[in-house]
Enzyme design. Structure first.
Site, short mmCIF file in Angstrom:
data_model
loop_
_atom_site.label_atom_id
_atom_site.label_comp_id
_atom_site.label_asym_id
_atom_site.label_seq_id
_atom_site.Cartn_x
_atom_site.Cartn_y
_atom_site.Cartn_z
N ASP A 14 0.81 -1.22 0.00
CA ASP A 14 0.00 0.00 0.00
C ASP A 14 0.85 1.27 0.00
OD1 ASP A 14 -2.19 -1.63 0.11
OD2 ASP A 14 -2.66 -1.25 2.21
N ARG A 94 0.31 2.70 16.99
CA ARG A 94 -0.17 3.82 16.18
C ARG A 94 0.04 5.20 16.80
NH1 ARG A 94 1.05 0.34 13.25
NH2 ARG A 94 -0.29 -0.70 11.77
N ASP A 123 -6.84 1.43 12.01
CA ASP A 123 -5.60 2.20 12.02
C ASP A 123 -5.77 3.62 11.48
OD1 ASP A 123 -4.09 0.29 13.26
OD2 ASP A 123 -3.53 -0.71 11.38
N SER A 174 -2.47 -9.47 4.49
CA SER A 174 -2.04 -8.17 4.95
C SER A 174 -1.50 -8.37 6.37
CB SER A 174 -3.22 -7.20 4.96
OG SER A 174 -2.89 -6.10 5.76
N1 ARG Z 1 -7.34 -5.65 13.84
C1 ARG Z 1 -6.13 -5.22 14.44
C2 ARG Z 1 -6.24 -3.82 14.93
O1 ARG Z 1 -7.07 -3.10 14.49
C3 ARG Z 1 -4.94 -5.45 13.57
C4 ARG Z 1 -4.91 -4.75 12.25
C5 ARG Z 1 -3.66 -5.14 11.57
N2 ARG Z 1 -3.51 -4.80 10.24
C6 ARG Z 1 -3.09 -5.71 9.30
N3 ARG Z 1 -2.67 -5.24 8.20
N4 ARG Z 1 -3.07 -6.97 9.52
O2 ARG Z 1 -5.49 -3.41 15.76
#
Ligand code: ARG
Length: 398
Positions: A14, A94, A123, A174
């Site tokens: 991405d 984050r 995120d 991902s």
């Molecule tokens: N669902 C988790 C969160 O919102 C992990 C997201 C992770 N992203 C990924 N690209 N696997 O914290």
């Protein structure tokens, strides 16, 4: 002179195609910032790819120490898990990334920050809220929110533009990883009924036999892990070592459906061997040293803190106050927890502390027992009085 933009660059699909897209759609110079939070990727290769794809500058920032000290340890002390399970590796990273991006924007005099989050995830919320809480004047651009492409289309776009990426059409997952855990989505995982293929696991690949086991003693000081088997270690080394040690037994896997902030459910797979072991050890040490009222009250705020972290509310007044409470609660969380690691499983088998609130002579049923049974009778009489009175007055209890 063209504008400047700071891109949160991961080296993944991405954000790599985003470099090109941002230049095509905004009159801006793109500065790619790669933040090292312990993800095992080849950051130098990612750095090179950012420059090859057209970034004017690229930076690699080692933020591991700050990540552990100000994000991992505080959430360990608060025993945070979203929806009772997810140990929040992605979520706690984050706010730190947002802070570093804003610092870079100020340093480079950039008015824009871009990130690679999609419109469906958590995120984007964590980044946007984090950035705006630190500097409300920064413009945020999320190419993946504007430019709706499937992963296959992104890969096509990269091919067409001769962008070097590190995914093939076959590996369609991902993945987000840092010291605290690895989060995996997409591919066949999008069907909650479909069993994860073994290929998705990296940290918890089983290297042990079913009958193998080992012990590890984890020492804590004021809620922070400081040594393994009596050997003092740097925080990052300790977490890495535990990830390898427990991961080798297949420990730390989690397969769950969770509720995202934006209202949809998603199926996620996590690998977090060190986080799982440390959280359990920490909780068990707290059980030994904290008094009942503090412990039970802390449970109440732990789920609140977990939710706030998940929802992108790290940089808020409530979070600050709750974390002060958590920090204060750790004064006596010092001691050693013994863990037994085994095939796909682990358990706490011992705990001790100079601040232990456990009293052997009160707890024992052997002849050293000093507990006076007559206190119990009176205590229970008074404890149960309200209900005894109701019953006497003919009221039906229960
Ligand atoms: N669902 C988790 C969160 O919102 C992990 C997201 C992770 N992203 C990924 N690209 N696997 O914290």
């Amino acid at each position: 002179m063209s504008e400047k933009l700071i891109l949160a660059y991961s080296g993944g699909l991405d954000t790599t195609v985003a470099i090109k897209w941002l230049q095509e759609n905004y009159d801006t110079e793109v500065i790619a910032v790669l933040i090292d939070l312990g993800q095992p990727e080849n950051l130098k290769d990612a750095y090179d790819r950012a420059i090859e794809t057209g970034a004017s500058k690229s930076y690699i920032i080692d933020a591991k120490e700050e990540f552990i000290k100000n994000y991992i340890y505080p959430s360990l002390k608060a025993n945070t898990r979203y929806e009772k399970k997810y140990t929040l590796a992605t979520a706690i990273a984050r706010p730190l990334i947002a802070k570093i991006l804003v610092n870079f924007a100020h340093k480079e005099n950039a008015k824009m920050i871009a990130h690679g989050c999609t419109a469906k995830g958590n995120d984007q919320v964590r980044f946007d809220v984090g950035i705006k809480s630190l500097d409300p004047d920064i413009k945020i651009i999320a190419p993946m929110r504007i430019w709706k492409l499937s992963r296959e289309e992104e890969i096509e776009y990269a091919k067409k533009n001769k962008i070097r990426i590190n995914v093939t059409k076959k590996s369609i997952y991902s993945i987000d990883e840092n010291l605290w855990g690895r989060s995996i989505e997409c591919g066949n995982l999008e069907d909650p009924w479909s069993e994860p293929l073994d290929e998705i696991y990296k940290w918890s690949k089983i290297k042990k036999n079913e009958n193998e086991s080992q012990y590890v003693d984890i020492s804590f000081e004021k809620g922070e892990p400081v040594a393994l088997d009596g050997e003092k270690m740097l925080p990052a080394d300790l977490i890495l070592k535990l990830n390898n040690m427990a991961g080798g037994y297949g420990i730390g896997r989690l397969d769950m459906v969770e509720n995202r902030l934006i209202g949809i459910k998603s199926r996620e797979i996590y690998e977090a061997p060190a986080a799982e072991v440390l959280l359990e050890a920490h909780e068990q040490l707290e059980s030994l040293v904290l008094d009942r009222e503090l412990l039970h009250y802390k449970y109440l705020i732990e789920s609140k803190i977990s939710e706030m972290i998940y929802y992108g509310l790290w940089l808020t007044p409530l979070m600050k106050s709750l974390m002060k409470f958590v920090e204060e609660s750790q004064e006596y969380v010092t001691g050693i927890v013994r863990i037994k690691l085994g095939y796909k499983n682990f358990s706490v088998v011992g705990r001790k502390s100079e601040y232990s609130a456990y009293d052997y002579n009160l707890a024992t049923y052997d002849k050293s027992d000093i507990f006076d049974p007559k206190f119990s009778e009176s205590f229970i009489k008074i404890w149960g009085y309200p209900y005894e009175i109701l019953a006497k007055k003919g009221r039906k209890n229960g």
